[in-house]
Design a protein around this motif. Structure first.
Motif, PDB file in Angstrom:
ATOM      1  N   MET A 178       0.844  -1.195   0.000  1.00  0.00           N
ATOM      2  CA  MET A 178       0.000   0.000   0.000  1.00  0.00           C
ATOM      3  C   MET A 178       0.879   1.245   0.000  1.00  0.00           C
ATOM      4  SD  MET A 178      -1.242   0.634   3.913  1.00  0.00           S
ATOM      5  CE  MET A 178      -0.080   1.308   5.097  1.00  0.00           C
ATOM      6  N   LEU A 179       0.286   2.393  -0.373  1.00  0.00           N
ATOM      7  CA  LEU A 179       0.976   3.670  -0.331  1.00  0.00           C
ATOM      8  C   LEU A 179       1.108   4.095   1.128  1.00  0.00           C
ATOM      9  CD1 LEU A 179       2.130   6.179  -1.763  1.00  0.00           C
ATOM     10  CD2 LEU A 179      -0.207   7.099  -1.820  1.00  0.00           C
ATOM     11  N   HIS A 180       2.343   4.273   1.555  1.00  0.00           N
ATOM     12  CA  HIS A 180       2.609   4.600   2.964  1.00  0.00           C
ATOM     13  C   HIS A 180       2.813   6.102   3.161  1.00  0.00           C
ATOM     14  CE1 HIS A 180       4.140   4.331   7.017  1.00  0.00           C
ATOM     15  NE2 HIS A 180       5.281   4.891   6.654  1.00  0.00           N
ATOM     16  N   ARG A 181       3.545   6.733   2.262  1.00  0.00           N
ATOM     17  CA  ARG A 181       3.837   8.158   2.436  1.00  0.00           C
ATOM     18  C   ARG A 181       4.052   8.804   1.077  1.00  0.00           C
ATOM     19  NH1 ARG A 181       8.329   9.899   6.646  1.00  0.00           N
ATOM     20  NH2 ARG A 181       6.536   9.474   7.993  1.00  0.00           N
ATOM     21  N   LEU A 182       3.599  10.035   0.964  1.00  0.00           N
ATOM     22  CA  LEU A 182       3.831  10.851  -0.216  1.00  0.00           C
ATOM     23  C   LEU A 182       4.550  12.115   0.225  1.00  0.00           C
ATOM     24  CD1 LEU A 182       3.210  10.912  -3.295  1.00  0.00           C
ATOM     25  CD2 LEU A 182       1.198  12.294  -2.749  1.00  0.00           C
ATOM     26  N   SER A 183       5.745  12.340  -0.324  1.00  0.00           N
ATOM     27  CA  SER A 183       6.541  13.519   0.027  1.00  0.00           C
ATOM     28  C   SER A 183       6.652  14.414  -1.203  1.00  0.00           C
ATOM     29  CB  SER A 183       7.940  13.106   0.500  1.00  0.00           C
ATOM     30  OG  SER A 183       7.847  12.301   1.667  1.00  0.00           O
ATOM     31  N   ILE A 184       6.249  15.682  -1.050  1.00  0.00           N
ATOM     32  CA  ILE A 184       6.192  16.605  -2.176  1.00  0.00           C
ATOM     33  C   ILE A 184       7.030  17.835  -1.848  1.00  0.00           C
ATOM     34  CG2 ILE A 184       4.675  17.915  -3.711  1.00  0.00           C
ATOM     35  CD1 ILE A 184       2.368  16.102  -2.751  1.00  0.00           C
ATOM     36  N   ARG A 185       7.866  18.243  -2.825  1.00  0.00           N
ATOM     37  CA  ARG A 185       8.689  19.436  -2.655  1.00  0.00           C
ATOM     38  C   ARG A 185       8.544  20.318  -3.895  1.00  0.00           C
ATOM     39  NH1 ARG A 185       8.584  17.138   1.366  1.00  0.00           N
ATOM     40  NH2 ARG A 185      10.261  16.505   2.804  1.00  0.00           N
ATOM     41  N   ASP A 186       8.075  21.564  -3.672  1.00  0.00           N
ATOM     42  CA  ASP A 186       8.051  22.592  -4.723  1.00  0.00           C
ATOM     43  C   ASP A 186       7.292  22.152  -5.967  1.00  0.00           C
ATOM     44  OD1 ASP A 186       9.555  24.492  -3.258  1.00  0.00           O
ATOM     45  OD2 ASP A 186      11.383  23.369  -3.702  1.00  0.00           O
ATOM     46  N   ILE A 187       6.083  21.665  -5.765  1.00  0.00           N
ATOM     47  CA  ILE A 187       5.193  21.310  -6.864  1.00  0.00           C
ATOM     48  C   ILE A 187       3.977  22.241  -6.823  1.00  0.00           C
ATOM     49  CG2 ILE A 187       3.721  19.546  -7.882  1.00  0.00           C
ATOM     50  CD1 ILE A 187       6.645  18.941  -8.270  1.00  0.00           C
ATOM     51  N   VAL A 188       3.819  23.093  -7.814  1.00  0.00           N
ATOM     52  CA  VAL A 188       2.712  24.055  -7.970  1.00  0.00           C
ATOM     53  C   VAL A 188       2.537  24.877  -6.684  1.00  0.00           C
ATOM     54  CG1 VAL A 188       0.382  24.371  -8.868  1.00  0.00           C
ATOM     55  CG2 VAL A 188       1.677  22.344  -9.506  1.00  0.00           C
ATOM     56  N   LEU A 189       1.473  24.625  -5.906  1.00  0.00           N
ATOM     57  CA  LEU A 189       1.214  25.409  -4.699  1.00  0.00           C
ATOM     58  C   LEU A 189       1.796  24.776  -3.439  1.00  0.00           C
ATOM     59  CD1 LEU A 189      -2.525  26.456  -5.281  1.00  0.00           C
ATOM     60  CD2 LEU A 189      -0.445  27.738  -5.816  1.00  0.00           C
ATOM     61  N   ILE A 190       2.472  23.661  -3.592  1.00  0.00           N
ATOM     62  CA  ILE A 190       3.008  22.954  -2.427  1.00  0.00           C
ATOM     63  C   ILE A 190       4.507  23.206  -2.346  1.00  0.00           C
ATOM     64  CG2 ILE A 190       3.366  20.695  -1.366  1.00  0.00           C
ATOM     65  CD1 ILE A 190       0.861  19.743  -2.847  1.00  0.00           C
ATOM     66  N   ASP A 191       4.962  23.745  -1.203  1.00  0.00           N
ATOM     67  CA  ASP A 191       6.403  23.930  -1.069  1.00  0.00           C
ATOM     68  C   ASP A 191       7.060  22.731  -0.389  1.00  0.00           C
ATOM     69  OD1 ASP A 191       5.313  24.343   1.425  1.00  0.00           O
ATOM     70  OD2 ASP A 191       6.385  26.215   1.831  1.00  0.00           O
ATOM     71  N   LYS A 192       6.475  22.256   0.665  1.00  0.00           N
ATOM     72  CA  LYS A 192       7.016  21.085   1.348  1.00  0.00           C
ATOM     73  C   LYS A 192       5.875  20.392   2.084  1.00  0.00           C
ATOM     74  CE  LYS A 192      10.538  19.630   4.681  1.00  0.00           C
ATOM     75  NZ  LYS A 192      11.628  20.081   5.600  1.00  0.00           N
ATOM     76  N   LEU A 193       5.664  19.123   1.724  1.00  0.00           N
ATOM     77  CA  LEU A 193       4.521  18.410   2.304  1.00  0.00           C
ATOM     78  C   LEU A 193       4.823  16.923   2.404  1.00  0.00           C
ATOM     79  CD1 LEU A 193       1.527  18.675   3.202  1.00  0.00           C
ATOM     80  CD2 LEU A 193       0.887  18.202   0.838  1.00  0.00           C
TER      81      LEU A 193
ATOM     82  N   GLY B 250       9.519  30.091  -8.997  1.00  0.00           N
ATOM     83  CA  GLY B 250      10.698  30.546  -8.286  1.00  0.00           C
ATOM     84  C   GLY B 250      11.631  29.432  -7.860  1.00  0.00           C
ATOM     85  N   SER B 251      11.238  28.159  -8.070  1.00  0.00           N
ATOM     86  CA  SER B 251      12.088  27.024  -7.683  1.00  0.00           C
ATOM     87  C   SER B 251      12.800  26.476  -8.907  1.00  0.00           C
ATOM     88  CB  SER B 251      11.254  25.914  -7.040  1.00  0.00           C
ATOM     89  OG  SER B 251      10.601  26.385  -5.882  1.00  0.00           O
TER      90      SER B 251
END
Length: 554
Positions: free
Chosen positions: A1-16, A58-59
């Motif tokens: 199963m999907l355990h974690r999703l880590s997002i950096r500098d994608i559209v409106l998400i800076d760090k999640l 800006g990224s």
């Protein structure tokens, strides 16, 4: 199963960083809050097309990592082994996108192609809704799902093995036919070569012997002259042998008075006398062996030149002529025995073909019986999902023999009709956008145990429905989540109340920049969110009461 999703500098998400659990996870939030960005990010990690517009303004780059927990027997680990990627306790798919749109893909931090990442994504997550639908919309998957649904995998494996055996024997027969045809074309040549080499009858080591004889005979007169001179030198006057015997007699008469000092001389001279005698005899034999007969020399040269001519003709050394003759004889024998061997191969091939058709026919019959059960189960799910006028059907068509393959003799496809009396057609072409997700949900509920994909995502599966239909969708999502992990993006309070876990997506402005965030809700916050979904921005007491009713009814 999907355990974690880590997002950096994608559209409106800076760090999640978002943690997911098993069961049914609902994602809610106001329109435009960023739910689609979350799914875009997940799609990026699964191999979807990269776009420079995904990188946050800006990224220099953006990245997404999707971490999965998989059982050790999941078929995906086999894919990793084939790519020489070492399995670890967890599986991480990662995608990095530069501001210019170029991207890099990784699996467990090892660089891979985007196509491999996409292949991995299809094995791990299936997304239904706004995104390209995988899995069930691809007819290639339908046969395997039908077999798994009907516990036909063992019979399917036997069919695959029987087909490969048949194809192997067919290939051997075709190769044997080609070889025999070529051999028959060469049969006259082979017979001529065998007769020619048999008449020549080359012997092992014959060339070397003949060459030595020829050398001796070509220089026979000089050799004989030299031998005679040597013999004359040894036998002139009294001869060396006589002189040495006389010397020995003189020494032997006085040896007793020399007190043993002459013993060594006598012994050496005795041996010399013996060897001299042997040498003279050898000279005489050698002289007698010198052949000065020109007819004999001619015969030797004729034989030697014949052997060398045959070797040049066949482009082999003279020493290989005997084995070449054996080879030609074996090929000729093969021609004569070829019909019998080919007949035996044809019989084996026919037996293998019959075995395949018997097993494949049995598999096809069982598939048709299982298909009726599958059709009944799926059609039973359609009416509560506001698809009462639709029909699901599994079409099984016999293939022409030229199209038979290791899966059997049938073409299998899941098809639907959305209007009574309308013919069945491919799901992707017949269903509208709103209907498609609900068809997928009905299929997934029935096929959950047969499909190895561990995580399903439904994006607004409840679009355009409400009331009892939305409740039915929520109920089936909950049922499906008992077998696999289900993530659903929803605006329906009936669906949202069914979740085992609830995540809310929101956006806010900080320092002049808008940022999307996501966080899990506790029980109180969840009640408020369901109430908002019921009443809108102004949450009323009635909406909270209705939210409590929905949550308590699950």
């Amino acid at each position: 199963m999907l355990h974690r999703l880590s997002i950096r500098d994608i559209v409106l998400i800076d760090k999640l960083n978002v943690d997911f659990k098993n069961g049914l996870c609902v994602l809610t939030g106001e329109t435009g809050a960023g739910k689609s960005i979350l799914l875009d990010s997940l799609g990026l990690a699964l191999g979807a097309r990269a776009d420079s517009g995904l990188v946050r303004h800006g990224s220099e780059k953006g990245s997404v990592s999707a971490e999965f927990d998989l059982p050790h027997n999941h078929p995906f680990w086999t894919l990793l082994e084939e790519q020489d990627i070492e399995p670890e306790d967890t599986l991480v798919l990662r995608r990095v996108v530069n501001a210019d749109g170029r991207s890099r893909a990784y699996i467990n931090d090892q660089p891979v192609s985007v196509s491999l990442l996409k292949q991995a994504g299809r094995a791990l997550v299936e997304i239904h809704g706004q995104f390209d639908t995988q899995g069930l919309l691809n007819p290639v998957t339908h046969r395997g799902l039908l077999d798994a649904f009907g516990n036909l995998t063992t019979l399917a494996a036997q069919t695959k093995s029987a087909f490969r055996t048949w194809q192997k024997l067919e290939k051997e027969r075709l190769e044997a036919e080609a070889a025999l045809e070529k051999a028959r074309a060469d049969e006259e040549y082979l017979r001529h070569m065998v007769e020619e080499l048999s008449a020549l009858a080359p012997q092992e080591g014959e060339e070397e012997d003949l060459a030595a004889q020829r050398q001796m005979m070509m220089h026979g007169e000089k050799l004989l002259e030299g031998l005679k001179q040597a013999h004359g030198d040894l036998t002139a006057n009294k001869g060396v042998e006589t002189m040495m015997r006389n010397a020995l007699r003189h020494l032997e008469r006085i040896s007793e008075k020399a007190e043993g000092k002459l013993d060594e001389v006598i012994e050496v001279l005795d041996k010399a006398s013996e060897y001299t005698s042997m040498g003279i005899q050898a000279l005489e034999r050698a002289s007698n062996d010198v052949d000065l007969d020109p007819r004999h020399l001619e015969a030797v040269e004729e034989r030697l030149f014949a052997l060398r001519a045959a070797a040049r003709k066949h482009d082999v050394p003279v020493t290989e002529l005997p084995s070449l003759k054996d080879k030609f004889e074996a090929q000729l024998n093969a021609v004569e025995a070829g019909d019998s061997a080919l007949r035996e191969l044809r019989e084996k091939e026919q037996q293998a073909r019959n075995n395949f058709t018997d097993i494949a026919t049995k598999l096809g019959d069982q598939r048709r019986a299982v298909a009726q059960k599958l059709d009944g189960a799926v059609n039973g799910e359609l009416s509560p999902l506001k698809l009462g006028g639709a029909t699901f059907g599994t079409t099984i068509e016999k293939l022409d023999q030229a199209d038979w393959n290791e899966t059997g003799c049938d073409k299998i496809a899941f098809e639907i009709s959305t209007n009574p009396g309308a013919p069945l057609g491919p799901i992707a072409k017949v269903a509208s956008g709103g209907e498609l997700s609900r068809f997928m949900l009905a299929l997934k509920v029935v096929l959950a145990a047969a499909d190895p994909i561990p995580t399903l995502v439904f994006d607004e599966v409840d679009a355009g429905i409400g009331g009892a239909t939305a409740a039915a969708v929520g109920e089936r999502l909950g049922k499906l989540a008992q077998d696999v992990q289900v993530l659903v993006v929803t605006h329906s309070p009936q669906v949202g109340a069914r979740g085992n876990h609830h995540l809310r997506v929101s956006k806010a402005e900080h320092g002049g920049r808008v940022t999307s965030t996501i966080r899990p809700l506790d029980d109180e916050e969840r009640t408020e969110e369901i109430a908002r979904m019921i009443s809108g921005e102004q949450i009323t007491l009635e909406a909270r009461a209705a939210a409590d009713t929905l949550l308590n009814a699950v």
